[in-house]
Write a protein that holds these residues in place. Structure first.
Motif, PDB file in Angstrom:
ATOM      1  N   GLY A  46       1.162  -1.125  -0.034  1.00 59.01           N
ATOM      2  CA  GLY A  46      -0.017   0.049  -0.542  1.00 59.01           C
ATOM      3  C   GLY A  46       0.712   0.997   0.077  1.00 59.01           C
ATOM      4  N   PHE A  47       0.062   2.536   0.670  1.00 59.30           N
ATOM      5  CA  PHE A  47       0.927   3.217   0.866  1.00 59.30           C
ATOM      6  C   PHE A  47       2.163   3.881   0.754  1.00 59.30           C
ATOM      7  N   GLY A  48       3.320   4.115   0.419  1.00 60.59           N
ATOM      8  CA  GLY A  48       4.546   4.116   1.030  1.00 60.59           C
ATOM      9  C   GLY A  48       5.449   3.404   0.434  1.00 60.59           C
ATOM     10  N   ALA A  49       4.637   2.237  -0.243  1.00 61.81           N
ATOM     11  CA  ALA A  49       5.704   0.883  -1.147  1.00 61.81           C
ATOM     12  C   ALA A  49       6.078   1.415  -1.676  1.00 61.81           C
ATOM     13  N   ILE A  50       7.382   0.673  -1.873  1.00 59.41           N
ATOM     14  CA  ILE A  50       8.277   0.626  -3.024  1.00 59.41           C
ATOM     15  C   ILE A  50       7.988   1.419  -4.558  1.00 59.41           C
ATOM     16  N   SER A  51       8.048   1.845  -5.479  1.00 56.93           N
ATOM     17  CA  SER A  51       7.102   1.973  -6.639  1.00 56.93           C
ATOM     18  C   SER A  51       7.469   0.751  -6.907  1.00 56.93           C
TER      19      SER A  51
END
Ligand code: SF4
Ligand code: SF4
Ligand code: SF4
Ligand code: SF4
Ligand code: SF4
Ligand code: FES
Lengths: 777, 207
Positions: free
Chosen positions: B188-193
């Motif tokens: 989710g939010f903040g995971a590595i792209s």
């Protein structure tokens, strides 16, 4: 007025095309800073010598590349702060600093206030061009407070510089790192200064200079303060909080008369205890240097005080019947004034031994010199090039007086004379041009006579002084040798500004009056000017504000001191009082400055103000409502507390509170006594003197200050003493452990006075030295 | 569609249509008749039968149409932001949080508090960590800022409690050590792209 530094010649320079004024002879960096112009600089410390370790401060002056921290401004100089070449150098320097630097900002204590982070971002370093094998660098604890993480160290040498040039311990130095040598081909291919910087960096690391694992130093923590990265951190603070979580409260240190500028940095104690706690003390280290007491002795608050109505009622009763108020110099000006008001209204006697002795000394000084305050402040002492110390154990009494003595040697190519009966092996290491005299106790007048002989214009001297000036005999009497004349001649070369530091030994001296006369004569007939060290925190303020008594008997209120009813900020009295970090108010420091201090921690009990309000029926709401009432005729100014400034400007000007007015009056005719050398003390002598970092019950309460209440002796003397001794005074005995102070020399032993409950002033009486019998328990 | 209609706030001139309602009974007798006829009409039993039939279908014939909450829960998106979880390192099992304090700093409702200390291994230890879920607005900033992907939002959205403020401690949020193999990497939010690697410049290393 005399105490304002004479404005040096101002010259015009151009920085980046704009014209500015600068002080003649100033470094370009400082001139730029004074004009609010930013030049990157890492290794330079104001008030210390440039080390040229970082080389990032490059600028172009009149077309030539120079280091701005090391090159002085000249009239009409044209300075350019950035050129493509300089930018290239700076970027390369920052890249080099980042080579093998651990990626641990996430846990690093410096994160958020790290200069390496800041400059890496400032110069937009987003890629790395260099590499070298890393060297294993161990983390060390150098002392009870110092934690050195060599992995983070960028070898800017700020720590070693401040320790040498300011503190004087020279306890740390650069040493071999054992890193791999740089690839020679880089010499041509990478920017020149960056290469030179890297070459040096790769070879060095910091270590204690005594060759051991431990610094064995004064533990002032100034190296920790100046370290631009997280390499030097105090052990107690390490990993306990982030810089950005702390609230900074500007304050004045409460421990000694230097009244240093500090910030108490607070944050809630823990998740379950949301009361604020002080995590560390920081300072404006470019302009003020703290000692270990100020930096680490901060948790002395009276934490659990409550409004105890019953105790308060008893306090009011006690004050009503009180004949005497006994108090210490750890008190604000406002509270001192309240006590003075009580005296005026109810006729109670005010007792404060250290301030009283100083008050008498100042009164004599006013009489004979015509000035209400001594001539120099300690900034001016620091700016002199010949400094003399008399009647004070410089290392113990006042850290900043000692820093000044040391700094003169290091920065002004200065010279120094140190007169004291207790030998000290640190002072001679401050510089090459220092002579120390370990004279007999009681021969302080002889020192002044010698100084008059050495520095005064003989034609202006009164006859009875002239008669006593037998140079050879005086030198011999004070323990000088035949080499004195030659050394002295060398010391006097190219010297212009002379300063004399005097201390508590002279205030507690049977011949104090005659000593003041000699000082007044010395000042009048020579260019030597005097600065005095007030004995304790606010002794100067108390001496000016209160009308103190010599002796008093009867029902006594003790305010942080002994008494029948005790008000105590230590939490052990009949009524609680706020400690200095829970109070607002002003203190008068040895720089003749009235400085504000603020509330860092909450306090829930009653204050002296509550009592005084009840007794006098005054209409004030807060203690600080008394600030504008401080006596103007004593040099104070009628200024509201809230309008007192508290800070430094970029050129180093101190804007904290205000300077006292030095009020002049007609000086009295001086008639000097004949010096009697037989008053010297012989036999076993005890000297009332605290170990370094201990000043009062408050430093003693702080958990990081552990110097014991013991008898301190030189290693040699301690050897001949049992582990625990009884010291017999004329009027009482004291049982103490014997501790070694490696910096003391000679046979005189030091007995601390920091615990008020031990009533040490009573034992020593009117002198700081007493003949004692020391025997086994 | 134009918005003109909606912008006309003059209710009186709008085109309302009145329903043709039967008039309410006037006398007491009429009212009694209405109640009696409504009570004894068979529609009631029709309704009850429908319910009973569906119940039997659902319970005994396997024709359930709803999620049997709380026994059954719908899967939620990894981007859903429910009660936080503290992840562990898969290799060592050590908690990932390094105690950097960024989550504490960024939290806009100021509900994260932590204590850290210097531990015996010369490392920064997180000695206590708490989130006040009475204040947390589940904005996801903490998870986004966390450099270690240590604090993440989990799927546990049931946070009813007896008190308005309820606290969660470190251990409550930390993956239980025996369930480490079940720990999911956070998406989710903040995971590595997915293209993170492309955005990184390489650092020259000399070993
Ligand atoms: S010293 Fe500065 S750059 Fe290095 S880890 Fe600490 S905060 Fe980061
Ligand atoms: S310890 Fe800090 S101040 Fe000292 S050289 Fe290293 S980086 Fe500079
Ligand atoms: S604590 Fe003070 S005396 Fe000790 S090494 Fe640091 S600067 Fe020097
Ligand atoms: S004790 Fe004195 S020298 Fe030390 S920090 Fe405090 S005021 Fe300054
Ligand atoms: S941001 Fe992540 S690593 Fe940092 S303290 Fe919060 S949970 Fe720990
Ligand atoms: S600041 Fe000038 S060389 Fe470092």
């Amino acid at each position: 007025m005399s105490e304002i530094e004479p404005v040096k010649n101002m010259i015009s320079i151009t920085i980046d095309g704009k014209e500015y004024k600068a002080k003649e002879g100033e470094y370009i960096l400082n001139a730029a800073r004074a004009n609010d112009i930013f030049i990157p600089a890492i290794c330079y410390l104001t008030r210390c010598s440039p080390t040229l370790a970082c080389r990032i401060c490059l600028v172009e002056a009149d077309g030539k590349q120079v280091y701005s921290c090391n090159a002085k401004v000249k009239e009409g100089m044209e300075i350019v702060t950035t050129t493509p070449n300089i930018l290239e150098e700076r970027r390369a320097i920052m890249e080099v600093y980042d080579v093998n630097h651990p990626l641990q900002c996430g846990v690093c204590d410096q994160s958020g206030e790290c200069e390496l982070q800041n400059y890496t971002l400032e110069l937009a370093v987003d890629s790395q061009s260099y590499s070298i094998p890393d060297t294993k660098r161990e983390t060390k604890n150098w002392s009870s407070v110092l934690h050195y993480d060599a992995g983070l160290c960028i070898v800017c040498e700020r720590c070693t510089t401040v320790c040498k040039d300011m503190i004087g311990d020279s306890a740390i130095k650069t040493t071999k790192r054992g890193g791999s040598p740089l690839d020679k081909s880089l010499k041509g291919s990478m920017p020149k200064d960056a290469y030179a910087m890297w070459n040096k960096l790769q070879k060095s690391i910091i270590a204690p200079s005594n060759g051991t694992e431990y610094t064995n130093c004064s533990d002032c923590g100034e190296c920790v303060a100046v370290c631009p990265v997280g390499a030097l951190v105090s052990r107690d603070f390490q990993y306990t909080t982030n810089a950005w979580d702390l609230k900074r409260i500007p304050a004045t240190c409460a421990h000694c008369s230097s009244g240093c500028q500090i910030y108490y940095e607070t944050k809630p104690t823990s998740i379950s205890d949301r009361r604020e706690k002080i995590y560390r003390v920081t300072n404006e280290w470019n302009y003020v240097s703290l000692c270990g007491a100020g930096r680490f002795g901060y948790d002395f608050e009276n934490r659990d005080a409550k409004k105890d109505k019953e105790a308060f009622r008893k306090a009011i009763e006690a004050f009503k019947k009180a004949e005497v108020i006994n108090f210490t110099s750890v008190i604000t000006n406002e509270e001192a004034l309240m006590l003075q008001s009580l005296k005026e209204k109810f006729g109670v006697k005010l007792i404060n031994r250290e301030a009283r002795a100083f008050q008498i000394f100042l009164d004599f000084y006013r009489e004979y010199s015509g000035k209400s305050l001594y001539s120099l402040d300690f900034k001016e002492v620091m700016a002199s090039d010949f400094v003399i110390s008399l009647g004070t154990s410089l290392r113990n009494d006042n850290p900043n007086a000692r820093y000044a003595f040391n700094n003169v040697q290091k920065m002004n190519k200065g010279a120094g004379l140190y007169f004291h009966p207790v030998g000290d092996n640190l002072v001679p290491t401050f510089g090459r041009n220092i002579l120390t005299f370990t004279h007999k106790v009681g021969h302080e007048e002889a020192v002044l006579l010698l100084l008059i002989e050495l520095f005064s214009n003989k034609d202006d001297l009164p006859k009875e002084v002239k008669e006593q000036l037998d140079r050879e005999k005086l030198i011999e009497l004070l323990g000088g040798d035949s080499k004195f004349e030659a050394s002295f001649a060398k010391m006097m070369k190219k010297k212009e500004k002379f300063s004399l530091i005097v201390g508590e030994d002279l205030y507690f001296h049977p011949k104090a009056k005659n000593i003041v006369k000699l000082i007044a004569i010395l000042e009048k007939t020579s260019s030597v000017k005097v600065a005095m060290i007030p004995p304790k925190t606010n002794s100067l303020g108390v001496a000016l504000i209160c009308d103190l008594d010599d002796e008093a008997k009867g029902y006594t209120i003790g305010y942080n001191a002994l008494g029948d009813f005790r008000l105590s900020a230590l939490g052990d009295g009949d009524l609680d009082a706020p400690a200095m970090n829970q109070q607002e108010g002003t203190l008068t420091n040895m720089h003749k400055r009235v400085t504000p201090t603020n509330v860092a921690l909450e306090y829930n009990g009653y204050t002296l103000h509550d009592i005084v309000k009840e007794l006098l029926g005054s209409s004030t709401t807060y203690t600080i409502d008394w600030t504008p009432k401080l006596p103007v005729d004593k040099g104070f100014k009628s200024i509201d507390f809230d309008s007192l400034p508290n800070g430094y400007s970029n050129d180093g000007t101190e804007n904290r509170g205000y300077l006292l007015n030095n009020i002049t009056s007609e000086a009295k005719e001086i008639e000097v006594d004949k010096f009697d050398e037989t008053i010297a003390l012989d036999g076993d002598i005890a000297y009332r003197c605290n170990p370094q970092r201990q000043f009062s019950d408050f430093t003693n309460k702080a958990h990081q200050i552990f110097e014991e209440f013991a008898l301190y002796a030189s290693p040699k003397r301690a050897e001949s003493l049992p582990k625990r001794v009884v010291v017999e005074f004329d009027n009482g005995n004291l049982e103490l452990d014997v501790k070694v102070d490696e910096r003391i020399e000679g046979d005189i032993v030091a007995i601390p006075d920091f615990k008020s409950s031990k009533n040490i002033y009573e034992l020593f009486g009117a002198s700081r030295y007493q003949k004692v019998i020391i025997r086994e328990v | 569609m134009g918005l003109e209609k909606f912008k006309n706030r003059n209710v009186g001139t709008q085109n309302y249509k009145k329903l043709d309602l039967t008039h309410p009974p006037k006398s007491g007798w009429c009212r009694f008749k209405q109640v009696a006829s409504r009570t004894f009409k068979p529609e009631l039993f029709v309704g009850l039968w429908v319910t009973l039939r569906e119940m039997i279908n659902a319970l005994f014939r396997g024709k359930m149409h709803t999620t049997q909450y709380p026994l059954e829960k719908l899967p939620i998106s990894p981007r859903y932001r429910a009660i936080h979880e503290m992840l562990r390192l898969l290799e060592s099992g050590h908690y990932r949080c390094i105690g950097c304090g960024l989550c504490e700093k960024i939290c806009i409702s100021n509900c994260i508090a932590m204590e850290t200390r210097y531990d015996e291994n010369q490392r920064k230890e997180v000695s206590e960590y708490t989130i006040n879920f009475g204040r947390c607005i589940f904005c996801g900033y903490c998870a986004e800022v966390c450099p270690e992907l240590a604090i993440v939002h989990g799927g546990r959205y049931e946070n009813a409690s007896e008190q308005r403020a309820s606290f969660s401690l470190f251990e409550d949020m930390l993956t239980p050590i025996d369930k480490l193999n079940l720990q999911q990497e956070y998406q989710g939010f903040g995971a590595i792209s997915p293209n993170a690697d492309d955005n990184i410049k390489k650092t020259p290393l000399a070993y």
